[in-house]
Motif scaffolding. Structure first.
Motif, PDB file in Angstrom:
ATOM      1  N   LYS A 161      -4.653   0.779   7.913  1.00 38.87           N
ATOM      2  CA  LYS A 161      -4.064  -0.543   7.648  1.00 38.87           C
ATOM      3  C   LYS A 161      -5.074  -1.502   7.038  1.00 38.87           C
ATOM      4  O   LYS A 161      -4.714  -2.356   6.218  1.00 38.87           O
ATOM      5  N   SER A 162      -6.316  -1.365   7.442  1.00 38.58           N
ATOM      6  CA  SER A 162      -7.334  -2.332   7.030  1.00 38.58           C
ATOM      7  C   SER A 162      -8.038  -1.971   5.725  1.00 38.58           C
ATOM      8  O   SER A 162      -8.799  -2.777   5.192  1.00 38.58           O
ATOM      9  N   ARG A 163      -7.777  -0.774   5.206  1.00 31.92           N
ATOM     10  CA  ARG A 163      -8.466  -0.353   3.984  1.00 31.92           C
ATOM     11  C   ARG A 163      -8.010  -1.194   2.795  1.00 31.92           C
ATOM     12  O   ARG A 163      -6.842  -1.596   2.717  1.00 31.92           O
ATOM     13  N   PRO A 164      -8.912  -1.415   1.814  1.00 29.30           N
ATOM     14  CA  PRO A 164      -8.542  -2.259   0.672  1.00 29.30           C
ATOM     15  C   PRO A 164      -7.718  -1.537  -0.383  1.00 29.30           C
ATOM     16  O   PRO A 164      -7.057  -2.188  -1.199  1.00 29.30           O
ATOM     17  N   TYR A 222       3.215   0.596   3.019  1.00 25.82           N
ATOM     18  CA  TYR A 222       2.844  -0.331   4.095  1.00 25.82           C
ATOM     19  C   TYR A 222       2.842  -1.735   3.518  1.00 25.82           C
ATOM     20  O   TYR A 222       2.143  -2.015   2.531  1.00 25.82           O
ATOM     21  N   LYS A 276       0.855  -1.188   0.000  1.00 28.63           N
ATOM     22  CA  LYS A 276       0.000   0.000   0.000  1.00 28.63           C
ATOM     23  C   LYS A 276       0.888   1.235   0.000  1.00 28.63           C
ATOM     24  O   LYS A 276       1.822   1.339   0.790  1.00 28.63           O
ATOM     25  N   ARG A 331      -6.434   5.324  16.109  1.00 31.47           N
ATOM     26  CA  ARG A 331      -7.661   4.806  15.496  1.00 31.47           C
ATOM     27  C   ARG A 331      -7.593   4.954  13.975  1.00 31.47           C
ATOM     28  O   ARG A 331      -7.991   4.048  13.230  1.00 31.47           O
ATOM     29  N   ASP A 333      -5.062   2.421  12.502  1.00 34.10           N
ATOM     30  CA  ASP A 333      -5.634   1.072  12.488  1.00 34.10           C
ATOM     31  C   ASP A 333      -6.605   0.918  11.316  1.00 34.10           C
ATOM     32  O   ASP A 333      -6.624  -0.126  10.644  1.00 34.10           O
ATOM     33  N   HIS A 334      -7.391   1.958  11.081  1.00 35.62           N
ATOM     34  CA  HIS A 334      -8.316   1.912   9.941  1.00 35.62           C
ATOM     35  C   HIS A 334      -7.551   1.914   8.621  1.00 35.62           C
ATOM     36  O   HIS A 334      -7.895   1.158   7.701  1.00 35.62           O
ATOM     37  N   GLY A 388       2.016  -4.532   5.110  1.00 36.86           N
ATOM     38  CA  GLY A 388       1.190  -5.457   5.880  1.00 36.86           C
ATOM     39  C   GLY A 388       1.654  -5.601   7.310  1.00 36.86           C
ATOM     40  O   GLY A 388       0.907  -6.095   8.166  1.00 36.86           O
ATOM     41  N   GLU A 389       2.882  -5.139   7.580  1.00 37.98           N
ATOM     42  CA  GLU A 389       3.421  -5.195   8.939  1.00 37.98           C
ATOM     43  C   GLU A 389       3.977  -3.852   9.384  1.00 37.98           C
ATOM     44  O   GLU A 389       3.731  -3.412  10.508  1.00 37.98           O
TER      45      GLU A 389
END
Length: 206
Positions: A138-141, A184, A2, A132, A135-136, A186-187
């Protein structure tokens, strides 16, 4: 992988005149700020951003308006609003206010992250909402994301992204439309540019 582009908003008249903004003063960009925003857009308009994430304050919206107008999906995230400077917001910076501010920063550098201006927000409170947002993020597609935020907010955000303690916030510079580019995997987040201003070379007055 990303890729994330994070910029600070363009200049406002309050920036220029030394008036404290914070999260409670919702100002417009001035003429130079609009030129800065346009210069950033011209440099990066060809990138296929999949989403634009801004704070809820219009100076960030206006700084990435070119991308929004071109059809890139846009979301507002109050989590990346500027810190609240409490009773200082909207006020001309005075010697007394400057002393209160420098005292506050000394507290933060001493790891007293609960210190705050009267009526304002602490570094710890700011960091909680930045976490917050991260964290969001990281999770976005999406794999190519543009973010627009604010000076102190970005200093805190960079600490969260790098896993650094908050007393290092002032290590991160934040000129108007200064770009932080990172990836990013993934880690971890990996920084490629920090407060890059090369896009502003196209503005004759700079």
């Amino acid at each position: 992988m990303k890729s994330i582009y994070i910029i600070r908003h363009g200049e406002t008249d309050l920036n220029r005149n030394g008036i404290v903004q914070g999260s409670g003063v919702d100002t417009h960009l001035n003429e130079l700020g609009r030129q800065q925003a346009q210069a950033f857009y011209q440099r990066y308009a060809d990138l296929p951003f999949e989403v634009v994430l801004t704070s809820a304050l219009r100076r960030t919206h206006q700084s990435v308006q070119g991308f929004i107008d071109s059809g890139v999906p846009w979301e507002q995230w109050p989590e990346i609003n500027e810190i609240s400077w409490g009773i200082h917001e909207g006020q001309q910076n005075t010697p007394q206010m400057h002393e209160e501010y420098t005292t506050l920063v000394r507290h933060w550098k001493s790891e007293n992250y609960d210190a705050k201006i009267d009526g304002g927000e602490s570094a710890q409170e700011l960091a909680i909402r930045m976490q917050r947002f991260v964290d969001h993020l990281k999770s976005r597609p999406e794999n190519l994301v543009l973010v627009c935020s604010h000076g102190r907010a970005m200093r805190c955000l960079m600490c969260v992204l790098k896993g650094k303690p908050l007393y290092q916030m002032d290590h991160f510079k934040h000129a108007n439309t200064g770009l932080y580019k990172l990836s990013y995997d993934g880690e971890s987040f990996h920084f490629e540019l920090e407060n890059d201003l090369s896009h502003l070379e196209s503005i004759p007055s700079l």
